[in-house]
Design an enzyme around this catalytic site. Sequence first.
Site, PDB file in Angstrom:
ATOM      1  N   ALA A  29       0.916  -1.234  -0.137  1.00 29.79           N
ATOM      2  CA  ALA A  29       0.106  -0.303  -0.059  1.00 29.79           C
ATOM      3  C   ALA A  29       0.991   1.273  -0.130  1.00 29.79           C
ATOM      4  CB  ALA A  29      -0.987   0.051   1.161  1.00 29.79           C
ATOM      5  N   ASN A  30       0.249   2.521  -0.320  1.00 31.42           N
ATOM      6  CA  ASN A  30       0.933   3.698   0.074  1.00 31.42           C
ATOM      7  C   ASN A  30       0.539   4.149   1.092  1.00 31.42           C
ATOM      8  OD1 ASN A  30       1.823   3.531  -2.698  1.00 31.42           O
ATOM      9  ND2 ASN A  30       0.958   5.410  -3.381  1.00 31.42           N
ATOM     10  N   ARG A  31       0.999   5.248   1.621  1.00 34.14           N
ATOM     11  CA  ARG A  31       0.743   5.863   2.783  1.00 34.14           C
ATOM     12  C   ARG A  31      -0.344   6.969   2.428  1.00 34.14           C
ATOM     13  NH1 ARG A  31       4.219   5.016   7.093  1.00 34.14           N
ATOM     14  NH2 ARG A  31       6.215   4.668   6.460  1.00 34.14           N
ATOM     15  N   SER A  32      -1.395   6.849   2.912  1.00 37.98           N
ATOM     16  CA  SER A  32      -2.478   8.092   2.720  1.00 37.98           C
ATOM     17  C   SER A  32      -3.412   8.009   3.879  1.00 37.98           C
ATOM     18  CB  SER A  32      -3.042   7.624   1.493  1.00 37.98           C
ATOM     19  OG  SER A  32      -4.474   8.412   1.269  1.00 37.98           O
ATOM     20  N   VAL A  96      -2.952   5.893  -5.152  1.00 39.84           N
ATOM     21  CA  VAL A  96      -3.306   4.654  -5.750  1.00 39.84           C
ATOM     22  C   VAL A  96      -1.898   3.858  -5.806  1.00 39.84           C
ATOM     23  CG1 VAL A  96      -3.863   3.239  -7.828  1.00 39.84           C
ATOM     24  CG2 VAL A  96      -5.141   5.466  -7.204  1.00 39.84           C
TER      25      VAL A  96
END
Length: 223
Positions: A29-32, A96
């Site tokens: 995942a990305n950091r968000s 994304v």
Amino acid sequence: GTDRPLAGRRALVTSGPTYEPIDPVRYIANRSSGKQGHAIAAALARLGAHVTLVSGPTREPTPPGVTLVPIETAVEMLAACRAALPADVAVCAAAVADWRVAEAAGQKVKKTGGAPPTLSLIENPDILATLSAAGPDRPRLVVGFAAETENVVAHATEKRRRKGCDWILANDVAPETGTFGGDANTIHLIDAAGVEHWPTSTKLAVAERLARRIDAYFGEGKA
Ligand code: C5P
């Protein structure tokens, strides 16, 4: 009334990260935090728009009056966005994942004592670019974000061209700015006319200002 100037408009907002499975218990995942995207959905809804919020997993509550479509992967996010069309405006604020695991394992990958497993990655769809190129289904206004750590305006201007969107909101995410997971944001809005520098403010204020600017954009055509 004038307090709900976006009444009758349909808005699509993406928010949060995407989760790309490695196996049933692991993901990339990305950091968000989803803070900016959710705040934009909330601000558009307050101005009266019919808002569909397509979001990966976040800790943010669903804003009042907003229809949440929860997704995990980028492929699911794109399908949910397509299903939400037609829309007058699309704002892509999701982080994304650029890649997904080519073939996620059906069972938990086990430690064997041998060499660690290798992940083979393939590219995810670009949702902002896809919506920008959606032909007759294209929202009249497509807005993207660009998180940059240097040459913010130049890189974002190039990103606007490459993605085919109408506006890019560029923010400086150099580590010392504390933008990631924090509440403050410094925005440079790039459109066909040039660059607008917004004062540093909260993500809530950025959302409010963007919603007002979207309303002004549609207002010009309404006259
Ligand atoms: O290419 P980059 O990730 O820097 O572009 C950021 C912008 O593109 C954001 O608006 C983000 O929501 C959008 N994006 C997308 N789908 C992707 C990658 C980025 O919609 N696969």
